[in-house]
Scaffold this active site. Structure first.
Site, PDB file in Angstrom:
ATOM      1  N   ASN A   1     -20.431  57.207 103.633  1.00 25.59           N
ATOM      2  CA  ASN A   1     -19.202  57.724 103.010  1.00 25.59           C
ATOM      3  C   ASN A   1     -18.059  57.439 103.983  1.00 25.59           C
ATOM      4  O   ASN A   1     -17.903  58.132 104.982  1.00 25.59           O
ATOM      5  CB  ASN A   1     -19.369  59.228 102.765  1.00 25.59           C
TER       6      ASN A   1
ATOM      7  N   ARG B   1     -20.619  55.761  98.872  1.00 26.13           N
ATOM      8  CA  ARG B   1     -19.731  56.543  98.017  1.00 26.13           C
ATOM      9  C   ARG B   1     -18.462  55.725  97.792  1.00 26.13           C
ATOM     10  O   ARG B   1     -17.848  55.256  98.752  1.00 26.13           O
ATOM     11  CB  ARG B   1     -19.361  57.848  98.705  1.00 26.13           C
TER      12      ARG B   1
ATOM     13  N   HIS C   1     -14.709  63.870  92.284  1.00 27.33           N
ATOM     14  CA  HIS C   1     -15.780  64.810  92.677  1.00 27.33           C
ATOM     15  C   HIS C   1     -16.951  64.749  91.694  1.00 27.33           C
ATOM     16  O   HIS C   1     -17.735  65.696  91.595  1.00 27.33           O
ATOM     17  CB  HIS C   1     -15.279  66.285  92.672  1.00 27.33           C
TER      18      HIS C   1
ATOM     19  N   ARG D   1      -2.757  69.571  98.682  1.00 29.36           N
ATOM     20  CA  ARG D   1      -2.248  68.999  97.428  1.00 29.36           C
ATOM     21  C   ARG D   1      -1.781  70.108  96.492  1.00 29.36           C
ATOM     22  O   ARG D   1      -2.407  71.170  96.416  1.00 29.36           O
ATOM     23  CB  ARG D   1      -3.327  68.189  96.711  1.00 29.36           C
TER      24      ARG D   1
ATOM     25  N   GLU E   1     -23.930  65.655  97.641  1.00 26.24           N
ATOM     26  CA  GLU E   1     -23.588  64.367  97.044  1.00 26.24           C
ATOM     27  C   GLU E   1     -24.447  63.245  97.627  1.00 26.24           C
ATOM     28  O   GLU E   1     -24.801  62.296  96.940  1.00 26.24           O
ATOM     29  CB  GLU E   1     -22.098  64.072  97.280  1.00 26.24           C
TER      30      GLU E   1
END
Ligand code: ADP
Length: 415
Positions: free
Chosen positions: A7, A99, A189, A250, A396
């Site tokens: 990742n 990923r 996600h 964010r 993940e």
């Protein structure tokens, strides 16, 4: 098979080695053999490495780029010093799973990486200028290091949401803009939402078709997902990860006219506003203190800091709003699932998000809520709560490893 899961961020590389295979997946007997992270690639890099059952090794060394970082990781993996079960040489790594953040409409499933796939991921750079180039660096580095003999697979954050109907993914702007520029909601996600839905099925014995849940991934980035009959029917992030919930830095949902107004009032360019909304907003922007939820909770508790409390309240309010919206869209749900750093570890935030939803039959229950953190998995609603509430730590990497095996062996890629 031993799968190296990568990742890559703009200056970081996270990895795991996971031993898995088609039969192993059936038995849920996958094993994590090692993990690690390299931060600050491009300068004096900070390296954290750990083989399963061994203690953490921390090192610092200058690493020029992702290729150098991957080289470093692989040399450690095959060294005698790492003592990773069953791995002595490069030949003991059988495939690499990457990923990849944005797959746009091109990639609705995980795929074996070919030159054509790389071109496709490059085409998506426009939509994810911060993420896809970093993911590609990992792919280029691994291709160079391992050569063509070791298959590589791309697993996209957006794929799980490819089942969203047009009513969820289209913005109400002129339709030609979707046609011309593919401006639409993609969601992110996806691997995390998909993983917790899968675990939910394991925990409850439900089939995919019976899986009607709302998942809340609350980490630094945050998103909600409405999963109906096992498929994503809506999610809170949009064309980019900026839309939706309040996040660490964010803003989430925002009136788009603010952009024009801000540029007019402060003379800021759209590029600067984009940075402001992505990097200086959210919990950080409201509190003026930090993007870290743990620190905000400490500030609120110890110093009664007004803006820390406000940031937390707005965060919880937005999450609650999405739960309501998704329940309406889905015609009800059987469970709410919390995951991500905040969702997995903060009983307070979970309780504050659910507070006031008792009338709906959605209530966090003690002591289960307070006792579920630090990697624990379980149900945290009151016994009489109509909608169950689960905490499921995300994984993940496991899904990426499993998808890698499935792609390499040409097996179906869905759960
Ligand atoms: P990322 O999205 O970068 O993977 P994580 O999923 O690790 O991030 O989530 C990071 C967030 O989780 C931070 O805001 C951090 O403060 C929060 N967090 C971690 N532990 C706790 C805790 N015990 N209580 C509240 N928040 C926590």
């Amino acid at each position: 098979m031993n799968i190296l899961v990568l990742n890559c961020g703009s200056s970081s590389l996270k990895f795991q080695i996971i031993e898995t295979d088609l039969e192993v997946i059936e038995q849920n007997a996958d094993r994590q053999l090692a993990k690690g992270v390299i931060e600050r690639i491009g300068s004096e890099a900070l390296i954290t490495l750990q083989a399963n059952g061994s203690s953490v090794v921390k090192q610092a060394t200058p690493l020029r780029d992702h290729r150098a970082a991957l080289d470093y990781v692989v040399r450690w993996i095959i060294s005698a010093e790492s003592k990773i079960d069953g791995i002595q040489s490069l030949n003991d790594i059988h495939a690499v799973g990457h990923r990849v953040v944005h797959g746009a409409e091109k990639f609705t499933m995980s795929v074996v990486i070919t030159d054509e796939v790389i071109e496709g991921i490059e085409d998506c750079i426009e939509l994810a200028p911060l993420h896809n180039p970093a993911n590609l660096k990992g792919i280029y580095a691994a291709r160079e290091l391992f050569g063509p003999g070791i298959p590589q697979v791309a697993v996209f954050d957006t794929s799980f949401h490819s089942t969203m109907p047009e009513t969820s993914y289209l913005y109400a702007i002129p339709y030609q803009l979707y046609r011309r520029h593919k401006i639409r909601r993609y969601g992110f996600h996806g691997t995390s939402h998909r993983y917790v839905a899968y675990r939910y099925r394991q925990l409850t014995g439900k089939s995919r078709e019976e899986t009607n849940v709302i998942t809340l991934h609350l980490g630094n980035g945050c998103s909600a997902c409405a999963i109906k009959n096992g498929e994503s029917m809506d999610t809170s992030m949009g064309m980019t990860p900026l839309e939706g919930l309040v996040m660490g830095t964010r803003c989430g949902d925002l009136d788009p006219s603010i952009l024009e107004y801000l540029s007019h009032k402060e003379g800021t360019s759209f590029g600067e506003i984009d940075t402001l909304l992505n990097k200086q907003s959210g919990l950080l922007g409201i509190s003026g203190l930090t993007n870290d939820m743990r620190d905000l909770l400490d500030e609120e508790r110890e110093h009664q800091d007004r803006r820390a409390k406000l940031a937390i309240d707005i965060f919880c309010h937005r999450a609650k709003k999405y739960i309501g919206a998704y329940l309406a869209e889905m015609g009800g749900a059987d469970a709410l699932i919390f995951t991500g750093g905040i969702g997995e570890n903060s009983p307070t935030i979970r309780q504050r998000i659910c507070a006031g939803l008792e009338w709906l039959g959605l209530t966090t229950g003690e002591p289960h809520n307070a006792q579920t953190f630090g990697g624990r998995e379980g149900e945290i609603a009151t016994a009489d709560s109509r909608i169950k509430i689960f905490v499921i730590p995300t994984n993940e990497e496991l899904l990426i490893a499993r998808d890698t095996v499935r792609c390499v062996k040409n097996a179906p890629r869905r759960w």
